[in-house]
Design a protein around this motif. Structure first.
Motif, PDB file in Angstrom:
ATOM      1  N   SER A 103       0.839  -1.214   0.000  1.00  0.00           N
ATOM      2  CA  SER A 103       0.000   0.000   0.000  1.00  0.00           C
ATOM      3  C   SER A 103       0.865   1.251   0.000  1.00  0.00           C
TER       4      SER A 103
ATOM      5  N   ASP B 298      -6.209  -1.468  -4.754  1.00  0.00           N
ATOM      6  CA  ASP B 298      -5.627  -2.026  -3.527  1.00  0.00           C
ATOM      7  C   ASP B 298      -6.643  -2.958  -2.866  1.00  0.00           C
ATOM      8  N   GLU B 299      -6.402  -4.241  -2.964  1.00  0.00           N
ATOM      9  CA  GLU B 299      -7.288  -5.282  -2.419  1.00  0.00           C
ATOM     10  C   GLU B 299      -8.748  -5.085  -2.826  1.00  0.00           C
TER      11      GLU B 299
HETATM   12 MG   LIG Z   1      -2.091  -2.691   2.341  1.00  0.00          MG
END
Ligand SMILES: [Mg+2]
Ligand SMILES: Nc1ncnc2c1ncn2[C@@H]1O[C@H](COP(=O)(O)OP(=O)(O)OP(=O)(O)O)[C@@H](O)[C@H]1O
Length: 507
Positions: free
Chosen positions: A49, A170-171
């Motif tokens: 991240s 992100d995810e």
């Molecule tokens: Mg992360």
């Protein structure tokens, strides 16, 4: 039309980022070609991240260079990154619930006519983009009314409206149902086929193997592997991430259930109709179901967060039907909620204080107070036991990476040693090695004689852990299976409302 690009879409060189006590990115090089779906993997806290925040102009690197489409750039903010053709979908969406889909899509980049926002044009634009990219969603729907999979489409449409050529996610699938995740990958593949570029952070090996072209693996802030997806395997990626062999999707042996700890009869609350169930000491009962079939409502009602319209609940023989959430905790219930940010943790408080929360009446406390030395010792034990990656227990919880915050929450609740644990999505956002640890801890908790009621969107998790599986469909418990009967196909059918293999719910 996207112009042909020979240069890499994204080229990071020597990116380094240090936080107090942590080297989050250590001379990271990453090259992503146009039209590629590039997966970024690594354990919780590996620096994924952080790297994406740097690329998107949200964090400034201590060293390193960024090239986009062959041009050197340096963004002071996300708006600079957007102007260069990058777009990011964050894990917690940044949409306006009260606005419509069309309004959200064009927000801050509205079509105007005589200086006024042209609503008709906004609707046409949102509709046309949705059509073009196979992202069907009603432009007039209010975003607040949409399920999470459709909200994510709105986020993607918004980026496409602003002309993003490279999408950073992100995810993105952490909160999606498996079928929503499949749909997302269909969309990403068609975007890539048009020459757009996708960088995807995920912990799910299956998605990476099926949906990506290349994989970069980070460990402790450094690139440890660059793989071509077609030439690698789940085991190889897992080994690169963790530096050891990981046993994936293990099915644990059944426990030996004792006395009934939780007894629920006829529980009715909005979204749940007449649920009957029991959980015994030394038993994990899993609730399977497609998201939105009443699982969360049932757990929230049991945790004392929503009132019952009808029904009866006892915990170790004590009537808790109308008990408050606090009273339930005192009577022996621990709870890991689905939403670790909004309900589960206090971001500004330290890791140690977060781990001590709710422990005011346990062995930690001394005359109702929590002596700082016990708080720190307690924190050190849990940090070690759950492998929470933090430079110190004194940093604020907001400095933890997503998966490490999840470990904190699980650790804190298990440490209560309460007779009953309610746990929703225990391993959401957690890396594969840490999943194995959390599963082992839940099994040990069961074997120590505690009762566990588990809700998970991951069928493999339910199958691996649960001694008994209940299926919820449209607010009702429609079937119950013993561990050995709960194969993927049987559960899948029951979750889809299938009646063929349905057994009457009975305990
Ligand atoms: Mg992360
Ligand atoms: N604002 C901050 N202050 C201090 N440390 C931070 C901060 N942000 C991140 N870190 C640390 O940097 C490291 C990398 O964090 P990052 O969020 O990039 O990990 P990640 O790979 O995304 O992990 P996850 O899979 O859990 O989301 C972690 O050790 C984290 O605690």
């Amino acid at each position: 039309m996207t112009p042909p690009r020979a240069e890499p879409a994204v080229e990071l060189r020597g990116i380094t980022k240090r936080f107090p006590g942590t080297l989050a990115n250590d001379r990271v090089d990453l090259t992503v070609r146009p039209g590629e779906i590039h997966a970024l993997m690594g354990e919780n806290g590996a620096g994924k991240s952080t790297l994406m925040s740097i690329l998107y102009g949200m964090e400034v690197p201590d060293a390193g260079t960024i090239r986009i489409d062959g041009r050197d750039v340096s963004f002071g903010s996300p708006s600079g990154a957007m102007a260069a053709g990058l777009g990011m979908v964050h894990q917690s969406f940044k949409l306006f619930d009260s606005l419509t889909v069309a309004e959200n899509v064009v927000y801050a980049a509205e079509p105007r006519r005589f200086g006024l926002v042209n609503r008709a044009a906004a609707r046409r634009r949102a509709g046309a983009l949705a059509e073009e990219h196979g992202l069907a969603v009603d432009p007039d729907a209010r975003v607040g009314d949409l399920p999470v999979g459709l909200r994510q489409r709105v986020e993607i449409l918004k980026l496409l409206h602003r002309g993003a050529r490279t999408l950073i996610l992100d995810e993105p699938t952490a909160v999606l149902t498996p079928s929503e995740a499949d749909t997302l990958f269909t969309v990403l593949k068609s975007l890539a086929a048009q020459g757009r570029t996708v960088i995807l952070v995920t912990h799910k090996l299956r998605e990476v193997l099926e949906g990506s072209d290349k994989v970069t693996v980070l460990r402790d802030g450094r690139v440890v592997a660059r793989l071509v997806t077609a030439e690698t395997s789940a085991d190889a990626i897992a080994a690169a991430m963790t530096g050891r062999a990981v046993e994936l999707d293990r099915i644990h042996a059944a426990g030996t259930p004792g006395d009934v700890v939780l007894d629920v009869s006829g529980l009715t609350t909005p979204g749940v109709h007449e649920a009957d169930l029991t959980v015994r000491a030394g038993e994990i009962v899993g609730i399977a179901g497609v998201a939105g079939n009443g699982q969360s409502e049932l757990i929230e009602a049991l945790a004392g967060l929503r009132p019952l319209e009808a029904g009866h609940v006892t915990l170790k023989g004590q009537d808790i039907t109308h008990a408050s959430a606090t009273e339930r905790r005192l009577k022996g219930l621990a709870y890991v909620p689905e939403d670790r940010h909004a309900v589960g943790t206090a971001p500004a408080a330290s890791v140690a204080d977060n781990l001590a929360m709710g422990h005011h009446r346990t062995s930690l406390s001394h005359r109702g107070l929590l002596p700082p030395t016990s708080v720190r010792a307690h924190a050190r034990r849990l940090v070690e036991r759950f492998g929470i990656k933090t430079s110190s227990p004194d940093v604020p919880a907001s400095a933890l990476s997503g998966g490490n915050l999840q470990k904190l929450l699980i650790g804190r609740e298990l440490a209560h040693e309460a007779p009953l644990l309610l746990v929703e999505q225990p391993t959401r956002g957690v890396d594969i090695g840490a999943i194995q640890n959390i599963h082992d801890q839940l099994i040990a908790y069961r074997d120590a004689g505690h009762a566990v009621l588990l809700v998970s969107a991951e069928l493999s998790e339910i199958r691996g852990l649960a001694d008994r599986v209940l299926v919820m469909y449209e607010g009702r418990i429609t079937a119950t299976y013993d561990k050995n009967e709960a194969d993927e196909r049987t559960l899948g059918l029951a979750m889809a409302g299938g009646t063929n293999e349905r057994r009457e719910a009975a305990d």
